[in-house]
Each structure stands twice: as structure tokens, then as C-alpha cells.
Enzyme design. Sequence first.
Site, short mmCIF file in Angstrom:
data_model
loop_
_atom_site.label_atom_id
_atom_site.label_comp_id
_atom_site.label_asym_id
_atom_site.label_seq_id
_atom_site.Cartn_x
_atom_site.Cartn_y
_atom_site.Cartn_z
N HIS A 107 0.77 -1.24 0.28
CA HIS A 107 0.17 -0.22 -0.07
C HIS A 107 1.01 1.17 -0.02
CE1 HIS A 107 0.30 -1.16 4.32
NE2 HIS A 107 0.19 0.10 4.53
N LEU A 108 0.28 2.18 -1.13
CA LEU A 108 1.08 3.43 -0.98
C LEU A 108 0.42 4.52 -0.01
CD1 LEU A 108 3.10 5.59 -2.58
CD2 LEU A 108 0.72 6.06 -3.74
#
Length: 149
Positions: A107-108
Site C-alpha cells: 500500500h502506498l
Amino acid sequence: MGTQDASGSEDCPFCQIVNSQTDTEILLSDDELICFRDVKPGATHHYLVIPRRHIANCRTLQGDNIPLVERMEEMGRNILEKNKVNNFDDVRMGFHLPPFSSVPHLHLHALAPASKMNFRSQLCYGPQSCWFIAVDKMLSQLRTHGKVK
């Protein structure tokens, strides 16, 4: 490479979001990615961009994942722009390095304004954090070494 279909990761909270098994509001989505608010925001604007396909973390990425990471960054910029963030010099976008990932699904984080993050958020997401790698640094490592160091 640490990837599998989201349907095969029933214990993963982010796979549950991908599979519409939660009431999480999806802010942006396409065939490959979805974006939603972080439940524990570290800044006024704090969004997560995740691939629909389960990828364990950034250390499992290889050079052929560069386009995916670039699209994740683009969606992060899009959600910030959609929410009237205009100063991209005051944005932090990146990934937690294992073992400091709270959810084992790539996840960014897209956070703004970075200048207003509190001390705890600076520890977790700031430029001096040993737990967090900025997306541009990660892309550079993928291009140069074919992996995240």
C-alpha cells in the site's frame, strides 16, 4: 514473488476491502488499483492506494513491477488533487518497509500537508524515518537494482 489473487487472501484486511467485504468508502478505483482513506490518518489528507492483486509488501517487488508502482503514485496524486491539494512539494508518498507494515498487503501512503504532520507522523512517514521509503526512492532502487533494498 509474494503475489496472489485477492480472493486467495481472505485474512488480509485490504483484500477484504478489494472484495467489498467491508464498508470502506472507495474514493478512486480502476481495474488494477483502489484508493481509500487511512483509518489512522497521519495528516489532514491521508489516503492509501493498493493493488487489487495481493502483493505482500514493497520488498517483494521487482523491476517488472515499476509500471504498477508508477500507476499507484499517479492515483495517489489524483486523489490529492481531487481533494484540492496543490502543493506537491508538501506531500509525502511512499511505503512502509517490512517489518513496519501494519497490513501485509502492498500500500502506498499519500499524505498532505507533510509540513503539518505531528511528531508521531514524522517518525512514521517523514523523510528521516527508517520505516518509510519515498516512492521516488523506491522507483530508483527498482530501476537500478531490480528490487527494493
